[in-house]
Every structure is written in structure tokens, then in C-alpha cells.
Design a protein around this motif. Sequence first.
Motif, PDB file in Angstrom:
ATOM      1  N   PHE A  19       0.835  -1.204   0.000  1.00  0.00           N
ATOM      2  CA  PHE A  19       0.000   0.000   0.000  1.00  0.00           C
ATOM      3  C   PHE A  19       0.871   1.256   0.000  1.00  0.00           C
ATOM      4  N   LEU A  20       1.928   1.265   0.794  1.00  0.00           N
ATOM      5  CA  LEU A  20       2.856   2.389   0.819  1.00  0.00           C
ATOM      6  C   LEU A  20       3.500   2.592  -0.551  1.00  0.00           C
ATOM      7  N   ALA A  21       3.915   1.507  -1.187  1.00  0.00           N
ATOM      8  CA  ALA A  21       4.544   1.604  -2.508  1.00  0.00           C
ATOM      9  C   ALA A  21       3.574   2.200  -3.527  1.00  0.00           C
ATOM     10  N   VAL A  22       2.319   1.786  -3.487  1.00  0.00           N
ATOM     11  CA  VAL A  22       1.323   2.331  -4.403  1.00  0.00           C
ATOM     12  C   VAL A  22       1.106   3.815  -4.129  1.00  0.00           C
ATOM     13  N   CYS A  23       1.106   4.202  -2.867  1.00  0.00           N
ATOM     14  CA  CYS A  23       0.887   5.611  -2.502  1.00  0.00           C
ATOM     15  C   CYS A  23       2.041   6.521  -2.916  1.00  0.00           C
ATOM     16  N   VAL A  24       3.272   6.040  -2.861  1.00  0.00           N
ATOM     17  CA  VAL A  24       4.411   6.890  -3.217  1.00  0.00           C
ATOM     18  C   VAL A  24       4.727   6.846  -4.707  1.00  0.00           C
ATOM     19  N   LEU A  25       4.076   5.972  -5.448  1.00  0.00           N
ATOM     20  CA  LEU A  25       4.335   5.864  -6.886  1.00  0.00           C
ATOM     21  C   LEU A  25       4.090   7.171  -7.641  1.00  0.00           C
ATOM     22  N   PRO A  26       2.980   7.892  -7.416  1.00  0.00           N
ATOM     23  CA  PRO A  26       2.822   9.166  -8.138  1.00  0.00           C
ATOM     24  C   PRO A  26       3.928  10.170  -7.814  1.00  0.00           C
ATOM     25  N   LEU A  27       4.339  10.242  -6.573  1.00  0.00           N
ATOM     26  CA  LEU A  27       5.431  11.142  -6.210  1.00  0.00           C
ATOM     27  C   LEU A  27       6.733  10.708  -6.872  1.00  0.00           C
ATOM     28  N   ALA A  28       6.966   9.410  -6.917  1.00  0.00           N
ATOM     29  CA  ALA A  28       8.202   8.893  -7.524  1.00  0.00           C
ATOM     30  C   ALA A  28       8.245   9.148  -9.023  1.00  0.00           C
ATOM     31  N   ALA A  29       7.088   9.224  -9.650  1.00  0.00           N
ATOM     32  CA  ALA A  29       7.035   9.448 -11.094  1.00  0.00           C
ATOM     33  C   ALA A  29       7.128  10.924 -11.457  1.00  0.00           C
ATOM     34  N   ALA A  30       7.072  11.812 -10.491  1.00  0.00           N
ATOM     35  CA  ALA A  30       7.054  13.253 -10.765  1.00  0.00           C
ATOM     36  C   ALA A  30       8.356  13.741 -11.390  1.00  0.00           C
ATOM     37  N   THR A  31       9.470  13.416 -10.772  1.00  0.00           N
ATOM     38  CA  THR A  31      10.776  13.812 -11.304  1.00  0.00           C
ATOM     39  C   THR A  31      11.763  12.687 -11.036  1.00  0.00           C
ATOM     40  N   PRO A  32      12.873  12.693 -11.735  1.00  0.00           N
ATOM     41  CA  PRO A  32      13.855  11.620 -11.491  1.00  0.00           C
ATOM     42  C   PRO A  32      14.355  11.571 -10.048  1.00  0.00           C
ATOM     43  N   TRP A  33      14.484  12.731  -9.392  1.00  0.00           N
ATOM     44  CA  TRP A  33      15.000  12.746  -8.028  1.00  0.00           C
ATOM     45  C   TRP A  33      14.009  12.198  -7.022  1.00  0.00           C
ATOM     46  N   THR A  34      12.729  12.401  -7.257  1.00  0.00           N
ATOM     47  CA  THR A  34      11.743  11.906  -6.300  1.00  0.00           C
ATOM     48  C   THR A  34      11.555  10.399  -6.402  1.00  0.00           C
ATOM     49  N   ALA A  35      12.139   9.785  -7.419  1.00  0.00           N
ATOM     50  CA  ALA A  35      12.084   8.319  -7.516  1.00  0.00           C
ATOM     51  C   ALA A  35      12.795   7.661  -6.335  1.00  0.00           C
ATOM     52  N   LEU A  36      13.628   8.429  -5.657  1.00  0.00           N
ATOM     53  CA  LEU A  36      14.334   7.891  -4.489  1.00  0.00           C
ATOM     54  C   LEU A  36      13.382   7.512  -3.360  1.00  0.00           C
ATOM     55  N   VAL A  37      12.155   8.069  -3.351  1.00  0.00           N
ATOM     56  CA  VAL A  37      11.216   7.715  -2.286  1.00  0.00           C
ATOM     57  C   VAL A  37      10.798   6.246  -2.380  1.00  0.00           C
ATOM     58  N   LEU A  38      11.029   5.605  -3.522  1.00  0.00           N
ATOM     59  CA  LEU A  38      10.723   4.171  -3.642  1.00  0.00           C
ATOM     60  C   LEU A  38      11.649   3.320  -2.788  1.00  0.00           C
ATOM     61  N   VAL A  39      12.730   3.905  -2.313  1.00  0.00           N
ATOM     62  CA  VAL A  39      13.639   3.180  -1.422  1.00  0.00           C
ATOM     63  C   VAL A  39      12.941   2.848  -0.100  1.00  0.00           C
TER      64      VAL A  39
END
Length: 121
Positions: A19-39
Motif C-alpha cells: 500500500f505504501l509503494a502504491v501511494c508513493v508511486l505518483p510522487l516517484a514518477a514526478a521527477t527523477p530525483w523523487t524516484a528515491l522515495v521508492l527506497v
Amino acid sequence: MADHARMRLSRVALVPVVFLAVCVLPLAAATPWTALVLVVPVLAAVWVLRVGVDVDDEGITTHTLGPSRRVAWSDLAGIRVGRGARLRLVTRGGSEVRLPVLRARDLPRLAAVSGGRIDVP
């Protein structure tokens, strides 16, 4: 005693991680740097799958995200119940080793798999 007993978190604990991964997916897709939240969900999943306690004929091994720590039965002086009913192994040298995912309510199960080496008051 059984040859080996593993005490881990239930795999059901992975449901909130997904559920957390699904919730942070839009933020991670916003810019290359925010993809780090998938960690964060990846580390949470690794924690659920790795952290726990193994009990065998030689001793108790604790597994954390860091290195594992083994306490032989001959080095075990006792078990201390700390804040939040968290369990800690007390060694003959006086050091303490936290037993992750185990609480005071798990003492009877730990005593059962220890083959009589741990008593429950």
C-alpha cells in the motif's frame, strides 16, 4: 527440541508495505530525483522479510537489517523484559542483545523452542 525454529513477522505485514509503494508511486514518477522515495517501501519490505530470531541447538541468532548476532547457549545469562515488553538477551559478559519482533507475550513460545534452556516464570 526441533533442529531449528524461526520466529519472524507474519508475511501479512507486507500488505501495508505494498500500500505504501502504491501511494508513493505518483510522487516517484514526478521527477527523477523523487524516484528515491521508492527506497522507503523497498527497505520496509526487506525489514519484514529479514528481521527475526532463529533458535537452534547451538544458540539464538538475531537478524536485523544490519549484521546478524549469535549468542551461544553457554554465553546466555538470562532474558530481560524492557520497555514496551521488548525482550533482550543478557550475556554472561553483561552485554544485551535485542530480540527483534519478540515481546514478553512470546516468552512461552521462546521457552518451548529452546528445549528447556529458557524458563518462563
